[in-house]
Design a protein around this motif. Sequence first.
Motif, PDB file in Angstrom:
ATOM      1  N   VAL A 208       0.791  -1.304   0.083  1.00  0.00           N
ATOM      2  CA  VAL A 208       0.128   0.040   0.106  1.00  0.00           C
ATOM      3  C   VAL A 208       0.840   1.222   0.135  1.00  0.00           C
ATOM      4  O   VAL A 208       1.959   1.427   0.759  1.00  0.00           O
ATOM      5  N   GLU A 209       0.626   2.278  -0.991  1.00  0.00           N
ATOM      6  CA  GLU A 209       1.454   3.517  -1.085  1.00  0.00           C
ATOM      7  C   GLU A 209       0.719   4.650  -0.526  1.00  0.00           C
ATOM      8  O   GLU A 209      -0.463   4.544  -0.811  1.00  0.00           O
ATOM      9  N   PRO A 210       1.467   5.546   0.170  1.00  0.00           N
ATOM     10  CA  PRO A 210       0.641   6.822   0.478  1.00  0.00           C
ATOM     11  C   PRO A 210       0.305   7.665  -0.819  1.00  0.00           C
ATOM     12  O   PRO A 210       0.999   7.550  -1.924  1.00  0.00           O
ATOM     13  N   THR A 211      -0.813   8.333  -0.610  1.00  0.00           N
ATOM     14  CA  THR A 211      -0.924   9.357  -1.618  1.00  0.00           C
ATOM     15  C   THR A 211      -1.033  10.792  -1.326  1.00  0.00           C
ATOM     16  O   THR A 211      -0.878  10.838  -0.089  1.00  0.00           O
ATOM     17  N   MET A 212      -1.315  11.638  -2.245  1.00  0.00           N
ATOM     18  CA  MET A 212      -1.139  13.437  -1.506  1.00  0.00           C
ATOM     19  C   MET A 212      -2.630  13.804  -2.137  1.00  0.00           C
ATOM     20  O   MET A 212      -3.185  13.385  -3.044  1.00  0.00           O
ATOM     21  N   ASP A 213      -2.894  14.882  -1.706  1.00  0.00           N
ATOM     22  CA  ASP A 213      -4.168  15.460  -2.091  1.00  0.00           C
ATOM     23  C   ASP A 213      -3.701  16.074  -3.474  1.00  0.00           C
ATOM     24  O   ASP A 213      -2.928  16.826  -3.703  1.00  0.00           O
ATOM     25  N   VAL A 214      -4.818  15.924  -4.478  1.00  0.00           N
ATOM     26  CA  VAL A 214      -4.422  16.130  -5.735  1.00  0.00           C
ATOM     27  C   VAL A 214      -4.524  17.935  -5.828  1.00  0.00           C
ATOM     28  O   VAL A 214      -3.977  18.373  -6.846  1.00  0.00           O
ATOM     29  N   GLN A 215      -5.081  18.535  -5.092  1.00  0.00           N
ATOM     30  CA  GLN A 215      -4.966  19.861  -5.096  1.00  0.00           C
ATOM     31  C   GLN A 215      -3.492  20.554  -5.083  1.00  0.00           C
ATOM     32  O   GLN A 215      -3.361  21.790  -5.559  1.00  0.00           O
ATOM     33  N   ASN A 216      -2.755  19.801  -4.463  1.00  0.00           N
ATOM     34  CA  ASN A 216      -1.232  20.059  -4.365  1.00  0.00           C
ATOM     35  C   ASN A 216      -0.883  20.443  -5.825  1.00  0.00           C
ATOM     36  O   ASN A 216      -0.113  21.277  -6.054  1.00  0.00           O
ATOM     37  N   VAL A 217      -1.289  19.423  -6.652  1.00  0.00           N
ATOM     38  CA  VAL A 217      -0.832  19.418  -8.200  1.00  0.00           C
ATOM     39  C   VAL A 217      -1.355  20.681  -8.782  1.00  0.00           C
ATOM     40  O   VAL A 217      -0.821  21.427  -9.496  1.00  0.00           O
TER      41      VAL A 217
END
Length: 249
Positions: A208-217
């Motif tokens: 399982v890999e961590p993700t980040m909020d797409v708003q950062n992109v």
Amino acid sequence: MSKVAVVTGASTGIGRASALALLKAGYRVALVARRQADLEETAQMAGSNAGNAMPVPTNVADPDSVAAVFTKLKAEWGRCDLLFNNAGMGVQGFLLEDLPVEKWQEVVNVNLNGSFYCAQQAFRMMKEQSPQGGRIINNGSISAHAPRPDSIAYTATKHAITGLTKSLALDGRKYNICAGQVDIGNAATNMTQRMTKGVKQPNGEMVVEPTMDVQNVANAIVYMDSLTLDANVLFMTIKATKMPFEGRG
């Protein structure tokens, strides 16, 4: 007058978030993707800024379809200040030796050919318009640096995007056209939902890999185009902090 942007893949994920961020920042945005209904939904999500969104159903793998976008853009808004070349795809479930040729071609047609068709049309418009110039941002992916297992088509096209970006940046100098690339790792979208259940690692394990909020992109895209045309972010990597990238392998 507000800036004019084209965002491909604007129906979902990174493209949708970036289009909405640009609309919020005051841009007029042509929303480009294949599905009309999803583009209309993106426009509606812009709320009071929806009037500055122009859904344009398009197949980026078809050069005539792409040309029609920029013909419409010129007729409606007269110029193009920003292209975010975001539309892309991959194929899951194939070992390299089993990948059908038609699947390889499909990924190349969307990820590489589509990015070139859109960039060429934007480049022509930016060269001819007054004031001259603009910015092209390509979605590279961290796969432009390091592949995942069983991803040869996606990885090859994303490495090719790096060459596209450098050539656009070089050839655009004399026309005030900037080109840059954002390499994204594990933004939380429908496409990365599978990561919450485990992603194959180079050693064959599923992790399982961590993700980040797409708003950062989305915020990064707005920032990259906030620069004046005498400055350029050539490459930016934005990734989930704890994802296995720096030590991948």
